[in-house]
Design an enzyme around this catalytic site. Structure first.
Site, PDB file in Angstrom:
ATOM      1  N   ASP A   1       0.886  -1.191   0.129  1.00 23.29           N
ATOM      2  CA  ASP A   1       0.015  -0.206   0.165  1.00 23.29           C
ATOM      3  C   ASP A   1       0.699   1.001  -0.020  1.00 23.29           C
ATOM      4  OD1 ASP A   1       1.079   0.348   2.530  1.00 23.29           O
ATOM      5  OD2 ASP A   1      -0.880   0.168   3.570  1.00 23.29           O
TER       6      ASP A   1
ATOM      7  N   ASP B   1      -7.914  -7.240   0.535  1.00 24.25           N
ATOM      8  CA  ASP B   1      -7.035  -7.755   1.666  1.00 24.25           C
ATOM      9  C   ASP B   1      -7.679  -7.444   2.967  1.00 24.25           C
ATOM     10  OD1 ASP B   1      -5.517  -4.999   3.405  1.00 24.25           O
ATOM     11  OD2 ASP B   1      -6.463  -4.573   1.382  1.00 24.25           O
TER      12      ASP B   1
ATOM     13  N   CYS C   1     -12.217 -29.079   6.941  1.00 21.31           N
ATOM     14  CA  CYS C   1     -11.141 -28.014   6.788  1.00 21.31           C
ATOM     15  C   CYS C   1      -9.807 -28.759   6.509  1.00 21.31           C
ATOM     16  CB  CYS C   1     -11.335 -27.048   7.541  1.00 21.31           C
ATOM     17  SG  CYS C   1      -9.703 -25.825   7.655  1.00 21.31           S
TER      18      CYS C   1
ATOM     19  N   CYS D   1      -7.050 -27.704   7.090  1.00 26.16           N
ATOM     20  CA  CYS D   1      -5.826 -27.001   7.713  1.00 26.16           C
ATOM     21  C   CYS D   1      -5.272 -27.459   8.874  1.00 26.16           C
ATOM     22  CB  CYS D   1      -6.067 -25.398   7.969  1.00 26.16           C
ATOM     23  SG  CYS D   1      -6.913 -25.121   9.539  1.00 26.16           S
TER      24      CYS D   1
ATOM     25  N   CYS E   1      -7.472 -27.614  12.169  1.00 24.52           N
ATOM     26  CA  CYS E   1      -8.328 -28.860  12.163  1.00 24.52           C
ATOM     27  C   CYS E   1      -7.848 -30.165  12.652  1.00 24.52           C
ATOM     28  CB  CYS E   1      -9.302 -28.475  10.965  1.00 24.52           C
ATOM     29  SG  CYS E   1     -10.258 -26.987  11.229  1.00 24.52           S
TER      30      CYS E   1
ATOM     31  N   HIS F   1      -6.110 -21.133  10.353  1.00 22.05           N
ATOM     32  CA  HIS F   1      -7.327 -21.780   9.900  1.00 22.05           C
ATOM     33  C   HIS F   1      -8.095 -20.612   9.197  1.00 22.05           C
ATOM     34  CE1 HIS F   1     -11.394 -23.516  10.309  1.00 22.05           C
ATOM     35  NE2 HIS F   1     -11.933 -22.542  10.615  1.00 22.05           N
TER      36      HIS F   1
END
Lengths: 385, 385
Positions: free
Chosen positions: B94, B267, B305, B307, B310, B335
């Site tokens: 940015d 974002d 999930c 990830c 999990c 997660h």
């Protein structure tokens, strides 16, 4: 106890170091070995897959902390410590004896056990040899430590003798209380710095034929030389065919000196705690990453280290600590654990090749390299988490 | 600019959503896409290999923060942002405009630029369109944002018009100052909630033919419906053949509503910041892990999930937060980032199959499931890190 076995594979001809294998229900441990500390069922800031990838074989977790939070029945109901924290390798739990000594706001020890105030909320909690067994059986660790009575050093001979004898009686009570065949109990030798007390305590415990023995009550105020001297006479007094575990120790140099004296197993918070405080262990001594000289340093912490932290420049790692980003502690904890595991793997290789003493001397020479960062780590070793 | 390309691959027939591909010197981004925020050259608590494994394609980093610490020349000397943080995929930086608005203790904006006091030490720092270019060229991001002038909403029309017109003039100055052919500049549309101001600003910027356009100045006090209404008229006013980026937004529902209106890129700190605060996003609404009802809950956060978080029970994750262990924030951040990436991957698949509106409605229905935890995340979206 058929799930457990201990075999000495080779004895180094240049020292009293030994290469051995310890078998548990959750796998084998090549020794000498170092256990990362997972006080509250997590090694601080480190994911388990990373822990495995840097070579950790067995981890330690703390009975005292888990009994307070979340409570051992919660851990049991969520699959025991292995299922709870998802570590499928061997786990050793301590007994809480050291935390009574170091953490509890008040503690009163009598023959029955200890009553102490929780360091969290001041509530009164009781711990006895039987209760320590009960908690650890609910946790389901592979190795459970018996409750011991730790006293500060230096201390009066009478007080140290009293605590050592109580530790012996408590070991028998722990033995009598144990019910899980898939959990091995290790006894703990006390006796301060006194050769007679240590050897007497070790020999009396040896008669009880525990599957393993720990040397406790060190790193509590004595000098390194005093500790090494205690190991000189205590390790040989322990059964040769059982693993020997030096609790809560230590610095890299301490590990090598203890291995040279016949110790097989270690745990310590130093690698993770120092990692969280921006200190990285290397073969050239510790690096303090907050030092401004690292600002534009493109080198990794250590050139030959395969750990995830060493994919980054020292300059980047320094930046993470300067701005307070979690990734700094995460990466340096992992680097330091990798360093300890590589140090121990090198020790095992050296023992197998009868050159442990040369290995030890070479490492000591490297750590003594004169550089601005090679000061001693300023953090006490034998503390929790 | 030959390293950059933007191609619309498919237009959803059920909404204004589009499936597109953005090519940069560090790889391609399938859009709609969500960028995890790495304010200080690290996505808080998340390792880069994990970030990749959950599907992140492009990340955002903050010019304001990096210019203050460690300074953009340090980043440049350590390999630019890609080399510094070891992310080899696309990076967007940015311009610092939003931080002037939200973080700086004092800021004074005139035609030349802004002077502000650092939120770190109170020192005076100057930022101009040219300086924002200079910093970002030193950082070496793939996409650099032009400096914009953000004002609080609601605000006076005169003030909003003044800021939007200044943002337009600054975009031209940023364009004139840019030297790196391997860095694309995105312009930022301002104009508050006013259709005429927004459309006028968008059309004027469109004439400058930037390689991408952002919609800025939202999530600064307006309601969700006001934001959606601004998108209704602003997105169509932007060139159809350029990526459209909605800055600093937002909640899962905001992403789907914006995609339906033709936005391609996002974002937000919400997934990581909420993760650090024990809130997990799921298809059934957010779970607040500190809730006691999760104490012995054996289920993962979300059944399907993949990830790393999990792999654990909700009971274990709750324990980590209750005892203040770093692993809790680490796992929940991951997660939530995985959740956002899966949400966007599902959106891309739905667009390709002309069923984005059904996808959006199904997700909204799931999030509206009545449960005690389905309250709105209580943390503002458009803040830093």
């Amino acid at each position: 106890m058929s799930s457990f076995a201990f075999t000495v594979l080779h004895r180094d001809t240049s020292s009293r170091a030994r290469l051995s294998r310890f078998t548990t229900p959750h796998g084998t441990v090549e020794m000498p070995a170092f256990m990362p500390v997972g006080t509250q069922a997590t090694v601080k800031g480190v994911r388990l897959d990373d822990l495995r990838s840097v070579g950790a074989q067995m981890i330690l977790s703390n009975t005292y902390h888990l009994a307070l939070r979340p409570g051992e029945t919660v851990v049991r109901d969520l699959g025991g410590l292995h299922g709870f924290m998802r570590w499928d390798g061997p786990i050793l739990t301590d007994s809480g004896g050291f935390q009574l000594f170091s953490l509890a706001a008040m503690n009163k020890v009598d023959e029955q056990g200890a009553v102490f105030r929780s360091h969290l909320d001041g509530s009164l909690v009781a711990l006895s040899p039987e209760r320590a067994v009960e908690i650890q059986e609910a946790l389901g660790s592979d190795v459970a430590m018996v409750l011991d009575h730790v006293v500060a050093l230096p201390g009066e001979r009478e007080r140290i003798l009293d605590a050592a004898e109580r530790t012996l009686r408590w070991a028998q009570r722990a033995r009598d209380a144990a019910k899980r065949p898939d959990q091995a109990q290790f006894a703990i030798v006390q006796g301060g710095l006194d050769e007679g007390l240590r050897v007497g305590n070790a020999e009396a415990l040896a008669k009880l034929d525990f599957p393993g023995y720990a040397i406790g009550g060190l790193s509590v105020g004595e000098t390194p030389d005093e500790m090494y001297r205690v190991l000189d006479f205590t390790a040989p007094a322990l059964p040769d065919d059982k693993p020997r575990y030096l609790m809560g120790v230590g610095k890299p140099v301490d590990l090598l000196e203890a291995i040279a004296r016949g110790v097989d197993l270690f745990d310590c918070v130093l690698p993770t705690r120092n990692g969280r405080n921006a200190l990285a262990f290397t073969d050239a001594g510790p690096l303090r990453l907050r030092n401004e000289k690292f600002q534009r340093d493109e080198c990794p912490l250590e050139a030959d280290c395969p750990c995830p932290a060493c994919r980054y420049s020292r300059g980047y790692l320094r930046h993470l600590f300067q701005v307070g980003e979690m990734l700094g502690p995460m990466l340096l904890s992992l680097h330091n654990l990798a360093y300890y595991q590589r140090l121990l793997a090198g020790a095992r290789e050296a023992i197998a090749e009868d050159r442990f003493d040369a290995y030890r001397r070479a490492k000591l020479a490297g750590w003594a390299t004169t550089n601005n960062d090679a000061a001693e780590p300023q953090i006490n070793t034998n503390e929790i988490g």
